[in-house]
Design an enzyme around this catalytic site. Structure first.
Site, PDB file in Angstrom:
ATOM      1  N   CYS A 233       0.825  -1.206   0.000  1.00  9.38           N
ATOM      2  CA  CYS A 233       0.000   0.000   0.000  1.00  9.38           C
ATOM      3  C   CYS A 233       0.860   1.256   0.000  1.00  9.38           C
ATOM      4  O   CYS A 233       0.974   1.964   0.996  1.00  9.38           O
ATOM      5  CB  CYS A 233      -0.962   0.023   1.179  1.00  9.38           C
ATOM      6  SG  CYS A 233      -2.255   1.260   0.986  1.00  9.38           S
ATOM      7  N   CYS A 411      -5.608   2.118  -5.245  1.00  7.59           N
ATOM      8  CA  CYS A 411      -5.124   2.780  -4.034  1.00  7.59           C
ATOM      9  C   CYS A 411      -6.056   3.942  -3.703  1.00  7.59           C
ATOM     10  O   CYS A 411      -5.982   4.995  -4.348  1.00  7.59           O
ATOM     11  CB  CYS A 411      -3.700   3.290  -4.239  1.00  7.59           C
ATOM     12  SG  CYS A 411      -2.996   4.069  -2.764  1.00  7.59           S
TER      13      CYS A 411
END
Length: 482
Positions: A233, A411
């Site tokens: 991430c 994302c």
């Protein structure tokens, strides 16, 4: 909403931990989809809820794994290494392919976490308890849970060895061991977390310290870091910066805060469309971004962070902090680094389109532990799981895999307590957006999806093997568009 307290205090996962087995089974089976749809009024989110209600009808109530947490036999048709998002998802899919009794998961942890929500936990918008459930409740029903750690892979002999000395063989192996956090590669850590003013959203042990440091901030430097390694991430290190800035504004501390993002990278984001949008936010909110700066030491007792200039090796500088958020260096799990399945860098060496291993045709990889050239996110794992399911199914039938992974990942860039830029892109770092609007704009609807809909998707569809990413939604939303 007030950000001096946590929002959403209930932990539905812990309903599964009632001491008596009948009550436990009842609690697990009572989690119907309709009861968990968030009460939100955004049209986009309502549409998502409707799509989910019309989704795969096979996805019944959450199934409870009631078998003993140890191996009952030494050979399985499909052996899954890792009980994270990729491992659980693939075990659920393989259970339908070969039968639960022929599938096993090797995983030592007793608790499973939905880690993407930790960004909001560190900012005080969610409780940590809402992110976790007992591993026993996410293991697919009937699948064997081998509660152990993998210490050796021997793909030439089609077997693995665990830390309790057990050797387990397989016909097909799925490696989903995730990524390793290497806090100790920063001098002064992890022991520095015993001091105040420092936290990290990447660990269950330190994410709440981020929120405490945010609350205790008075004046001075608030520093956020990004390491000189691959990370999972990759947007998270800057998401907490935007949330912290919003918190300082809400609490009247913004004028006393000097917000600094020191990143080892040379750009704020790898996709130009979203990088341009983020640069506007950075400029508009008076945030300082220093590129090619790598955190190498934390002097927590003095509240000092030491950075190396990657463009001038050996050149360092010290910055004092009132708040420090650390994103740790990361690497492949140690067991993979010297394994025959790894590439030169230690990642599982798979074909980027099929996820089949390049040298061992009965070995496959998924998620953060692989060398797939895309961002390491839960959204990527979801998309990969659908492809890998088709790949393994084809190989089981002696067919050449036809379905190809395009590198899709997502994302959700949280830029405030009610705003998100939803970045979606492919292997070529080109936008691959689901919705028929410009996703580089900050939107409330995308925040609600991040905070409420995505966790719902994760627990109720993805981990049960029924969510392979939003490709079908993309086609639906873009019907008739060029």
């Amino acid at each position: 909403m007030s950000h001096d307290r946590r929002v959403g205090s209930s932990d539905t996962g812990d309903l599964h931990c009632l001491s008596r087995k009948p009550r436990l089974e009842k609690a697990c089976s009572s989690l119907k989809m309709s009861s968990l749809v968030p009460r939100v009024c955004s049209p986009s989110t309502r549409l998502f809820a409707c799509v989910l209600r019309l989704g795969p009808q096979q996805a019944g109530p959450l199934q409870l794994h009631t078998g003993p947490p140890h191996s009952a036999k030494n050979h399985y048709e499909v052996l899954v290494l890792g009980g994270g998002s990729g491992g659980i998802t693939m075990a659920a899919r393989m259970r339908r392919r070969v039968g639960a009794e022929n599938v096993a998961i090797v995983e030592p942890s007793e608790r499973h976490f939905y880690q993407p929500i930790w960004t909001l936990v560190g900012a005080g918008a969610k409780q940590l308890s809402s992110s976790g459930r007992p591993t026993t409740c996410v293991i697919p029903s009937g699948v064997e849970w081998i509660k152990a750690r993998v210490v050796e892979l021997n793909p030439d002999e089609n077997c693995i060895r665990t830390d309790n000395g057990k050797e387990i063989s397989y016909k097909y192996l799925i490696i989903a061991l995730g990524i390793q956090l290497d806090y100790e590669k920063i001098k002064g850590l992890p022991e520095g977390f015993a001091h105040p003013k420092i936290g990290s959203n990447y660990s269950v042990k330190t994410v709440e310290k981020t929120w405490k440091a945010l609350q205790d901030f008075k004046e001075g430097n608030a520093i956020f870091t990004f390491p000189n390694t691959p990370v999972k991430c990759a947007g998270a290190p800057q998401k907490i910066m935007y949330l912290s800035e919003a918190y300082f504004r809400k609490t009247g501390k913004r004028s006393k805060a000097n917000i600094i993002f020191n990143t080892a990278l040379g750009a704020i984001f790898g996709v130009k469309k979203y990088a341009d949008a983020l640069q506007e936010i950075i400029q508009g909110r008076n945030l300082t971004v220093n590129y090619r700066q790598n955190l190498i030491e934390v002097r927590a007792d003095k509240q000092e962070a030491v950075f190396e200039n990657l463009d001038k090796p050996g050149e360092t500088h010290v910055i004092s902090y009132e708040m420090l958020h650390v994103t740790p260096p990361m690497s492949p799990p140690d067991v993979l680094k010297t394994s025959p399945v790894a590439d030169a860098a230690g990642w599982v060496d798979v074909d980027k389109e099929t996820l089949q291993h390049k040298r061992y045709p009965n070995v496959f990889g998924i998620g953060d532990c692989t060398n797939l050239p895309t961002s390491k996110t839960a959204a990527a794992v979801a998309a990969q799981s659908g492809i890998l399911d088709k790949t393994i199914s084809g190989i089981m039938k002696n067919q050449t895999p036809k379905k190809k992974y395009d590198g899709y990942t997502s994302c959700p860039l949280v830029t405030g307590y009610n705003r998100v830029i939803l970045a979606e892109f492919d292997y070529n770092a080109q936008p691959l957006e689901t919705f028929p609007f410009d996703q580089s704009k900050e939107r409330l609807s995308m925040y609600l999806m991040k905070a409420d809909m995505m966790p719902f998707l994760y627990w109720n569809l993805m981990l049960r093997g029924y969510w392979g990413g939003p490709a079908f939604l993309r086609k639906l939303f873009h019907l008739g568009m060029s």
